[in-house]
Design a protein around this motif. Structure first.
Motif, PDB file in Angstrom:
ATOM      1  N   GLU A  59     -18.201  32.314 -42.848  1.00  0.00           N
ATOM      2  CA  GLU A  59     -16.891  31.733 -42.572  1.00  0.00           C
ATOM      3  C   GLU A  59     -16.428  30.988 -43.816  1.00  0.00           C
ATOM      4  OE1 GLU A  59     -17.027  29.233 -39.188  1.00  0.00           O
ATOM      5  OE2 GLU A  59     -17.763  30.791 -37.826  1.00  0.00           O
ATOM      6  N   THR A  60     -15.146  31.065 -44.077  1.00  0.00           N
ATOM      7  CA  THR A  60     -14.577  30.402 -45.247  1.00  0.00           C
ATOM      8  C   THR A  60     -13.952  29.080 -44.837  1.00  0.00           C
ATOM      9  OG1 THR A  60     -14.100  32.542 -46.258  1.00  0.00           O
ATOM     10  CG2 THR A  60     -12.950  30.640 -47.161  1.00  0.00           C
ATOM     11  N   HIS A  61     -14.206  28.049 -45.623  1.00  0.00           N
ATOM     12  CA  HIS A  61     -13.620  26.724 -45.388  1.00  0.00           C
ATOM     13  C   HIS A  61     -12.856  26.317 -46.652  1.00  0.00           C
ATOM     14  CE1 HIS A  61     -16.268  26.289 -41.870  1.00  0.00           C
ATOM     15  NE2 HIS A  61     -17.202  26.841 -42.657  1.00  0.00           N
ATOM     16  N   GLU A  62     -11.611  25.968 -46.479  1.00  0.00           N
ATOM     17  CA  GLU A  62     -10.814  25.535 -47.626  1.00  0.00           C
ATOM     18  C   GLU A  62     -10.881  24.025 -47.754  1.00  0.00           C
ATOM     19  OE1 GLU A  62      -6.843  26.948 -47.576  1.00  0.00           O
ATOM     20  OE2 GLU A  62      -7.402  29.002 -48.141  1.00  0.00           O
ATOM     21  N   VAL A  63     -10.846  23.560 -48.983  1.00  0.00           N
ATOM     22  CA  VAL A  63     -10.878  22.123 -49.246  1.00  0.00           C
ATOM     23  C   VAL A  63      -9.875  21.820 -50.351  1.00  0.00           C
ATOM     24  CG1 VAL A  63     -12.778  22.402 -50.905  1.00  0.00           C
ATOM     25  CG2 VAL A  63     -12.352  20.156 -49.874  1.00  0.00           C
ATOM     26  N   ILE A  64      -9.151  20.726 -50.152  1.00  0.00           N
ATOM     27  CA  ILE A  64      -8.182  20.275 -51.151  1.00  0.00           C
ATOM     28  C   ILE A  64      -8.803  19.119 -51.930  1.00  0.00           C
ATOM     29  CG2 ILE A  64      -5.883  19.348 -51.549  1.00  0.00           C
ATOM     30  CD1 ILE A  64      -5.869  22.141 -50.423  1.00  0.00           C
ATOM     31  N   SER A  65      -8.792  19.221 -53.236  1.00  0.00           N
ATOM     32  CA  SER A  65      -9.347  18.153 -54.077  1.00  0.00           C
ATOM     33  C   SER A  65      -8.385  17.857 -55.216  1.00  0.00           C
ATOM     34  CB  SER A  65     -10.715  18.569 -54.636  1.00  0.00           C
ATOM     35  OG  SER A  65     -10.579  19.693 -55.479  1.00  0.00           O
ATOM     36  N   HIS A  66      -8.688  16.789 -55.957  1.00  0.00           N
ATOM     37  CA  HIS A  66      -7.866  16.391 -57.091  1.00  0.00           C
ATOM     38  C   HIS A  66      -8.751  16.196 -58.309  1.00  0.00           C
ATOM     39  CE1 HIS A  66      -5.173  15.491 -53.747  1.00  0.00           C
ATOM     40  NE2 HIS A  66      -4.162  15.521 -54.622  1.00  0.00           N
ATOM     41  N   ALA A  67      -8.132  16.425 -59.461  1.00  0.00           N
ATOM     42  CA  ALA A  67      -8.855  16.243 -60.716  1.00  0.00           C
ATOM     43  C   ALA A  67      -7.925  15.607 -61.735  1.00  0.00           C
ATOM     44  CB  ALA A  67      -9.376  17.579 -61.237  1.00  0.00           C
ATOM     45  N   PRO A  68      -8.457  14.754 -62.636  1.00  0.00           N
ATOM     46  CA  PRO A  68      -7.601  14.119 -63.644  1.00  0.00           C
ATOM     47  C   PRO A  68      -7.028  15.152 -64.612  1.00  0.00           C
ATOM     48  CG  PRO A  68      -9.702  12.975 -63.434  1.00  0.00           C
ATOM     49  CD  PRO A  68      -9.849  14.255 -62.686  1.00  0.00           C
ATOM     50  N   THR A  69      -5.792  14.937 -65.026  1.00  0.00           N
ATOM     51  CA  THR A  69      -5.198  15.747 -66.080  1.00  0.00           C
ATOM     52  C   THR A  69      -5.700  15.239 -67.437  1.00  0.00           C
ATOM     53  OG1 THR A  69      -3.294  14.274 -66.251  1.00  0.00           O
ATOM     54  CG2 THR A  69      -3.137  16.102 -64.669  1.00  0.00           C
ATOM     55  N   SER A  70      -5.216  15.835 -68.526  1.00  0.00           N
ATOM     56  CA  SER A  70      -5.618  15.364 -69.862  1.00  0.00           C
ATOM     57  C   SER A  70      -5.186  13.922 -70.076  1.00  0.00           C
ATOM     58  CB  SER A  70      -5.023  16.268 -70.940  1.00  0.00           C
ATOM     59  OG  SER A  70      -3.605  16.304 -70.833  1.00  0.00           O
ATOM     60  N   GLU A  71      -4.016  13.563 -69.569  1.00  0.00           N
ATOM     61  CA  GLU A  71      -3.558  12.177 -69.674  1.00  0.00           C
ATOM     62  C   GLU A  71      -4.403  11.261 -68.807  1.00  0.00           C
ATOM     63  OE1 GLU A  71       0.550   9.508 -69.141  1.00  0.00           O
ATOM     64  OE2 GLU A  71       0.585  11.676 -68.764  1.00  0.00           O
ATOM     65  N   GLY A  72      -4.772  11.767 -67.605  1.00  0.00           N
ATOM     66  CA  GLY A  72      -5.645  10.977 -66.733  1.00  0.00           C
ATOM     67  C   GLY A  72      -7.009  10.764 -67.355  1.00  0.00           C
ATOM     68  N   SER A  73      -7.547  11.781 -68.043  1.00  0.00           N
ATOM     69  CA  SER A  73      -8.840  11.643 -68.727  1.00  0.00           C
ATOM     70  C   SER A  73      -8.772  10.603 -69.837  1.00  0.00           C
ATOM     71  CB  SER A  73      -9.270  12.993 -69.309  1.00  0.00           C
ATOM     72  OG  SER A  73      -9.416  13.951 -68.275  1.00  0.00           O
ATOM     73  N   GLN A  74      -7.629  10.523 -70.512  1.00  0.00           N
ATOM     74  CA  GLN A  74      -7.447   9.508 -71.559  1.00  0.00           C
ATOM     75  C   GLN A  74      -7.458   8.112 -70.943  1.00  0.00           C
ATOM     76  OE1 GLN A  74      -7.233  10.305 -74.836  1.00  0.00           O
ATOM     77  NE2 GLN A  74      -7.248   8.134 -75.358  1.00  0.00           N
ATOM     78  N   ILE A  75      -6.852   7.986 -69.763  1.00  0.00           N
ATOM     79  CA  ILE A  75      -6.846   6.680 -69.077  1.00  0.00           C
ATOM     80  C   ILE A  75      -8.260   6.309 -68.640  1.00  0.00           C
ATOM     81  CG2 ILE A  75      -6.083   5.536 -66.956  1.00  0.00           C
ATOM     82  CD1 ILE A  75      -3.390   6.947 -67.303  1.00  0.00           C
ATOM     83  N   VAL A 173      -4.047  16.437 -60.785  1.00  0.00           N
ATOM     84  CA  VAL A 173      -3.502  17.687 -60.233  1.00  0.00           C
ATOM     85  C   VAL A 173      -4.287  18.040 -58.978  1.00  0.00           C
ATOM     86  CG1 VAL A 173      -2.617  18.622 -62.382  1.00  0.00           C
ATOM     87  CG2 VAL A 173      -4.993  19.035 -61.766  1.00  0.00           C
ATOM     88  N   GLN A 174      -3.593  18.668 -58.051  1.00  0.00           N
ATOM     89  CA  GLN A 174      -4.227  19.093 -56.804  1.00  0.00           C
ATOM     90  C   GLN A 174      -4.873  20.454 -57.000  1.00  0.00           C
ATOM     91  OE1 GLN A 174      -2.339  18.351 -52.819  1.00  0.00           O
ATOM     92  NE2 GLN A 174      -2.192  20.569 -52.830  1.00  0.00           N
ATOM     93  N   LYS A 175      -6.074  20.629 -56.493  1.00  0.00           N
ATOM     94  CA  LYS A 175      -6.795  21.888 -56.597  1.00  0.00           C
ATOM     95  C   LYS A 175      -7.236  22.340 -55.210  1.00  0.00           C
ATOM     96  CE  LYS A 175      -8.632  21.477 -61.298  1.00  0.00           C
ATOM     97  NZ  LYS A 175      -9.870  21.532 -62.130  1.00  0.00           N
ATOM     98  N   LYS A 176      -7.134  23.651 -54.997  1.00  0.00           N
ATOM     99  CA  LYS A 176      -7.631  24.223 -53.751  1.00  0.00           C
ATOM    100  C   LYS A 176      -8.990  24.847 -54.006  1.00  0.00           C
ATOM    101  CE  LYS A 176      -3.306  25.211 -51.336  1.00  0.00           C
ATOM    102  NZ  LYS A 176      -2.486  26.261 -50.682  1.00  0.00           N
ATOM    103  N   GLY A 177      -9.943  24.466 -53.222  1.00  0.00           N
ATOM    104  CA  GLY A 177     -11.289  25.017 -53.340  1.00  0.00           C
ATOM    105  C   GLY A 177     -11.743  25.615 -52.022  1.00  0.00           C
ATOM    106  N   GLN A 178     -12.914  26.223 -52.034  1.00  0.00           N
ATOM    107  CA  GLN A 178     -13.456  26.778 -50.802  1.00  0.00           C
ATOM    108  C   GLN A 178     -14.983  26.739 -50.837  1.00  0.00           C
ATOM    109  OE1 GLN A 178     -12.069  30.815 -50.566  1.00  0.00           O
ATOM    110  NE2 GLN A 178     -13.068  31.470 -52.439  1.00  0.00           N
ATOM    111  N   TRP A 179     -15.551  26.713 -49.659  1.00  0.00           N
ATOM    112  CA  TRP A 179     -16.983  26.818 -49.509  1.00  0.00           C
ATOM    113  C   TRP A 179     -17.248  27.611 -48.231  1.00  0.00           C
ATOM    114  CZ3 TRP A 179     -18.914  24.286 -45.109  1.00  0.00           C
ATOM    115  CH2 TRP A 179     -18.063  23.334 -44.538  1.00  0.00           C
ATOM    116  N   PHE A 180     -18.488  27.959 -47.985  1.00  0.00           N
ATOM    117  CA  PHE A 180     -18.785  28.931 -46.943  1.00  0.00           C
ATOM    118  C   PHE A 180     -19.952  28.491 -46.067  1.00  0.00           C
ATOM    119  CE2 PHE A 180     -17.438  30.842 -50.910  1.00  0.00           C
ATOM    120  CZ  PHE A 180     -16.266  31.468 -50.526  1.00  0.00           C
TER     121      PHE A 180
END
Length: 528
Positions: A59-75, A173-180
């Motif tokens: 079964e596939t499970h979707e997950v929404i996550s966030h990751a810093p952008t290049s500007e966020g990484s600088q912060i 930025v928002q990222k869509k991921g999945q796990w099973f």
């Protein structure tokens, strides 16, 4: 690695029965759990391979996550813009205020621009004279802390409102991921040996085919497309036209004479010998042989007299008649030349030159029109033809020098222009073309005459698809028709309705070197 990963999944299932979360797996060759999206894509490939053999289900499970952008990484490294602005300012009352220009020099234009406003909003800085100073002795850089939490967990406990603000500031930025979740399938086994797909001679000889495992045959799989021939769209539309005509009771005329004389192509139709259509820039003339054999002398004389001196209620063209012009051989400019041949043959029955039985091939055994007081030999007829014609045209998106014409005539007593318009509307409706217009026009051999236009959805304009009218007495009566006989005639393009039907906006992609062979093979059948 693919087989090693498949083996890992099967071994884990053998131990646990269910793998609740594939993010807990450690991919062979890695030291940490497969938490990234890239890792899960790798795992998905292994799962699909096992699923095809019914060894597992997942079964596939979707997950929404966030990751810093290049500007966020600088912060994350240097602190937020507002914190950096605060850090370079003196505490109020303990130093020289920093001017806006000096602030840009210390932290950079972008940081000064963004951080100054947010620092004011947070109550961290204030004005003293023309410069800026700290008004808060200590601060908490919430932006940097939030980004650290996002980097670690992919989300934020503070909630969606703060996340939305960080996205708006383009720090995350928002990222869509999945796990099973993985379970055992009906053919579960810890062996990754692939099932056999072919029965070989060696297997038959050794007897290993008896114990071998075979891949399940997919009876729903599509076969390889055949490499056989395909009908061109013009041929498909041509066949539909033929079916429409035959359904409406028409008989097909013979049209094998690509070469005609000037007499049958023009003179018999009451086209003047001085007409511009007979010029070399409009018509292809033959150089060898140049001239044709003469037609029936009596009919020829009646036609020439009508042109030169008039008759049958007409004053004619009052221009000298040229036997040389009439005998020239040319590539027919319209299939109306064939219609003239057939109408002459139909009229011959009225004159008694051929028997009624001989004319039955194109009258279908028709009887005299009801209401006629005598049987003068005339029989109503409906005739059509579809074939090539040739004109010395300048080629463009809608014109070729060689094209197809759909020709039709209806001969009966008492026909009117309203009958012609009604017929054309029904005919085009059967073709699937609802938007049709008629425009008054001039033709030498029809009066009244109508041009026929259809709307082209791709070109988004009305294009001419044909010409029509009622043949003049100067054409019909020299042939020998009774005075009350009327004949509808029309000529339609085959290419332009085909272009409208298939959504083609350039005729050179329908006929010629630009034609797509793949497009012809894949073009659907036309069902009007």
């Amino acid at each position: 690695m693919a087989e090693a990963l498949q083996k890992l999944i099967l071994d884990e299932l053998d131990k646990k029965t269910v793998i609740d979360d594939t993010r807990s797996l450690i991919i062979p060759g890695q030291s940490t759990p497969a938490a990234s999206s890239e890792d899960q894509i790798t795992i998905l490939g292994a799962l699909n391979s096992l699923l095809s053999r019914e060894m597992i289900e997942y079964e596939t499970h979707e997950v929404i996550s966030h990751a810093p952008t290049s500007e966020g990484s600088q912060i994350l490294q240097d602190g937020s813009h507002e914190a950096r602005v605060w850090s370079v300012l003196p505490l109020k009352g303990s130093g020289t205020p920093v001017s806006p220009a000096q602030l840009k020099t210390k932290v950079g234009d972008e940081t000064a621009k963004v951080g100054q406003g947010r620092a004011f909003k947070n109550g961290w800085v204030g004005k003293e004279g023309d410069g800026l100073v700290k008004i808060a002795s200590e601060i908490r850089d919430a932006t940097q802390e939030d980004l650290k939490e996002i980097l670690k967990t992919g989300t934020l406990a503070a909630g969606e409102k703060v996340l939305a603000d960080l996205r708006k500031r383009k720090l995350v930025v928002q990222k869509k991921g999945q796990w099973f979740t993985v379970k055992k399938g009906v053919n579960f086994s810890t062996s990754t040996a692939k099932p056999e797909t072919d029965l070989t001679v060696d297997m038959l000889t050794s007897g290993s085919w008896k114990t071998a495992t075979y891949k399940k045959y997919n009876f729903e799989a599509e076969g390889i497309p055949t490499s056989g021939g395909a009908l061109h769209p013009l041929l498909k539309v041509r066949e539909e036209f033929r079916n429409i005509f035959l359904e409406m009771g028409f008989a097909e005329m013979p049209t094998s004479s690509f070469v005609e004389s000037g007499f049958w192509c023009f003179d018999a139709l009451f086209v003047p010998q001085q007409h511009p259509a007979r010029d070399m820039q409009d018509t292809f003339y033959l150089s060898d042989p140049k001239t044709s054999l003469p037609p029936n002398p009596e009919y020829y004389n009646r036609v020439s007299k009508t042109h030169e001196h008039g008759g049958y209620g007409s004053i004619g063209y009052r221009a000298p008649w040229s036997d040389e012009e009439s005998s020239k051989l040319l590539l027919r400019t319209h299939t109306t030349a064939s219609s003239a041949h057939m109408l002459y043959k139909l009229a011959a029955a009225c004159r008694g030159e051929i028997s009624k039985d001989d004319s039955a091939e194109f009258t279908h055994g028709a009887r005299p029109t009801s209401g006629s007081d005598q049987d003068d030999g005339f029989r109503p007829a409906k005739l059509f033809s579809i074939d090539r014609v040739f004109r010395n045209e300048t080629m463009d998106a809608t014109h070729l020098a060689e094209f197809h014409q759909v020709e039709g005539v209806v001969a009966d007593r008492g026909l009117t222009l309203a009958d012609l318009i009604g017929f054309m509307r029904v005919f085009f409706k059967k073709m699937g073309i609802e938007q049709v217009r008629f425009k008054p026009a001039y033709n030498p051999y029809t009066e009244p005459s109508l041009e026929i236009f259809a709307f082209h959805p791709q070109l988004k304009k009305w294009v001419e698809v044909g010409n029509s009218g009622m043949f003049r007495p100067e054409m019909l009566e020299p042939m020998g028709f009774p005075k009350d006989v009327r004949v509808h005639g029309w000529g339609l393009s085959l290419e332009r309705p085909t272009m409208i039907r298939y959504g083609i906006n350039n005729i050179r992609t329908l006929v010629g070197h630009k034609v797509s062979i793949e497009g012809i093979e894949n073009s659907p059948a036309v069902l009007f």
